[in-house]
Design a protein around this motif. Sequence first.
Motif, PDB file in Angstrom:
ATOM      1  N   PRO A  45       0.836  -1.204   0.000  1.00  0.00           N
ATOM      2  CA  PRO A  45       0.000   0.000   0.000  1.00  0.00           C
ATOM      3  C   PRO A  45       0.870   1.253   0.000  1.00  0.00           C
ATOM      4  N   GLY A  46       0.389   2.284  -0.679  1.00  0.00           N
ATOM      5  CA  GLY A  46       1.114   3.556  -0.677  1.00  0.00           C
ATOM      6  C   GLY A  46       2.294   3.609  -1.624  1.00  0.00           C
ATOM      7  N   GLU A  47       2.396   2.640  -2.521  1.00  0.00           N
ATOM      8  CA  GLU A  47       3.477   2.694  -3.508  1.00  0.00           C
ATOM      9  C   GLU A  47       3.016   3.379  -4.796  1.00  0.00           C
ATOM     10  N   ASP A  48       3.927   4.102  -5.411  1.00  0.00           N
ATOM     11  CA  ASP A  48       3.623   4.712  -6.710  1.00  0.00           C
ATOM     12  C   ASP A  48       3.914   3.727  -7.828  1.00  0.00           C
ATOM     13  N   LEU A  49       2.927   3.421  -8.635  1.00  0.00           N
ATOM     14  CA  LEU A  49       3.211   2.624  -9.837  1.00  0.00           C
ATOM     15  C   LEU A  49       3.699   3.527 -10.955  1.00  0.00           C
ATOM     16  N   ALA A  50       3.381   4.791 -10.845  1.00  0.00           N
ATOM     17  CA  ALA A  50       3.872   5.755 -11.815  1.00  0.00           C
ATOM     18  C   ALA A  50       3.686   7.133 -11.208  1.00  0.00           C
ATOM     19  N   ALA A  51       4.586   8.031 -11.529  1.00  0.00           N
ATOM     20  CA  ALA A  51       4.447   9.390 -11.028  1.00  0.00           C
ATOM     21  C   ALA A  51       4.388  10.360 -12.197  1.00  0.00           C
TER      22      ALA A  51
END
Lengths: 248, 248
Positions: A45-51
């Motif tokens: 949870p809380g991870e960026d798959l893309a920014a």
Amino acid sequence: MRIQYTEGSLAQAVIRRFNALRPLSEEATATFEQAILEGLLRAGPGEDLAAEGDRVDGVRLVLSGWLFRHKTLEDGRRQIVNFVLPGEACDAYVYLLSTMDHSITTATPVVYAEIKKARFEKLLTSERTLAEAFMCETLVNDAIQREWATNLGRRVALERVAHLFCEIYERLRPVGLVDGNSCSFPVTQMDLADATGLSVVHLNRTIQELRASGLISLRERTLTINDLDALKNVAFYSPSYLQLYRRD
Amino acid sequence: MRIQYTEGSLAQAVIRRFNALRPLSEEATATFEQAILEGLLRAGPGEDLAAEGDRVDGVRLVLSGWLFRHKTLEDGRRQIVNFVLPGEACDAYVYLLSTMDHSITTATPVVYAEIKKARFEKLLTSERTLAEAFMCETLVNDAIQREWATNLGRRVALERVAHLFCEIYERLRPVGLVDGNSCSFPVTQMDLADATGLSVVHLNRTIQELRASGLISLRERTLTINDLDALKNVAFYSPSYLQLYRRD
DNA sequence: TCATCTCGTTAACTTAGTGAAATGCTGGAA
DNA sequence: TTCCAGCATTTCACTAAGTTAACGAGATGA
């Protein structure tokens, strides 16, 4: 997070959704499923798959868990512009553009599949209906985005929150994630506030109001809709934009 | 309305825009242009090119004039979810879905080209970069929609109106419709209110404020931006979502 | 065990934006 | 010329939503 699947494949949600967009042949389904299973990945949870600003070089499909798409202004104000739910694509075709215009972040632990550009294009070329299904996925996403603009621009807080609940519920149903009249709803009120363009305080007030009227209950990350029709009435909800029913 | 084109073809706006999305070969350009010129149509102001619930069976490209996409709630509240400007497509690929989720109405007299589904698909098959350009058109449209959600959800009135002005200006520029620091802006304040999710009264106040600060002038359907950088600052404007600059 | 964090909730107060209605301007149509 | 329609503008009373701040409950961790 334990992943529960009553009917076999991990890829079930994706297969179901794409089949609802375009009926896929057994062969197309099998090829697609294999591509998915070969690209399995997990994120906490809380991870960026893309920014925002990133280049993306493949397609990600969500098998389980929730993510959201969001944009942030320089001074920190954040708008969640959509959720990405199981069965949906994060970024179909996005590799055609130079950079991401928004960020995609997990709200829960997520299982997803990554298909690299080359493989993806091969897949689309060999299976025409799959290509159409992906196109539909993009178009429906676009339609949802328009509905969100309407929600944010023209509905008052109560309608707006009610509308979001109806939409999510209807999006989870076809992939088998609605149980009775309940579904998982794993986002904080802060996220919900950013999705509805409200302050947390006012969002909380609004949820209280919906609870008090007996339309919904929301606790321990579970949403229960006691009277869907009534909730839809409150929300001025009109579902056709989700394109849930097949053409012909 | 007199249509002015300094450089030849009626189809100029479309060709320019698509070339900016994907560089097209001369041959692709020629084939595309021919398809456009064979499907020319006109519409007066206030006409619906499509209404919510319609089926659409082709692609329409705008050569000149403005349209808007809008959705209306049962009780009459209306949200304009986007404008369709010269060079842009109304409804690429939409024939894949069953029905329109929104309406498209002309704001001015419009010259557009209709390409029927069969011809459109043939065109895409024979010219791969054109297919990619159409895909980009769809993706950029999606990105704009997300930016609008952010605009409606998280910007206050002044920022919101300023942002809209910046965006339209930047969208008109690459198709050659910005002259000095002015462009045509042929919509009423009522339309503008429905696009920004404000009441007409407050929209009017907001425009007064922008005028008073010297940033813009808006009269006789012409928008002049006196200080674009300053306006962008007011708007928290960040332009990358329009994908105006080519990849590599 | 205590300290810290996150999240939901509530209260008191302020403000940005709404709604209804009236006024004025401009440009056709009769 | 006169009348009307559409649009921009202004005023005023009102309210939906924001802001700030404080508090409690549950989870986590030293």
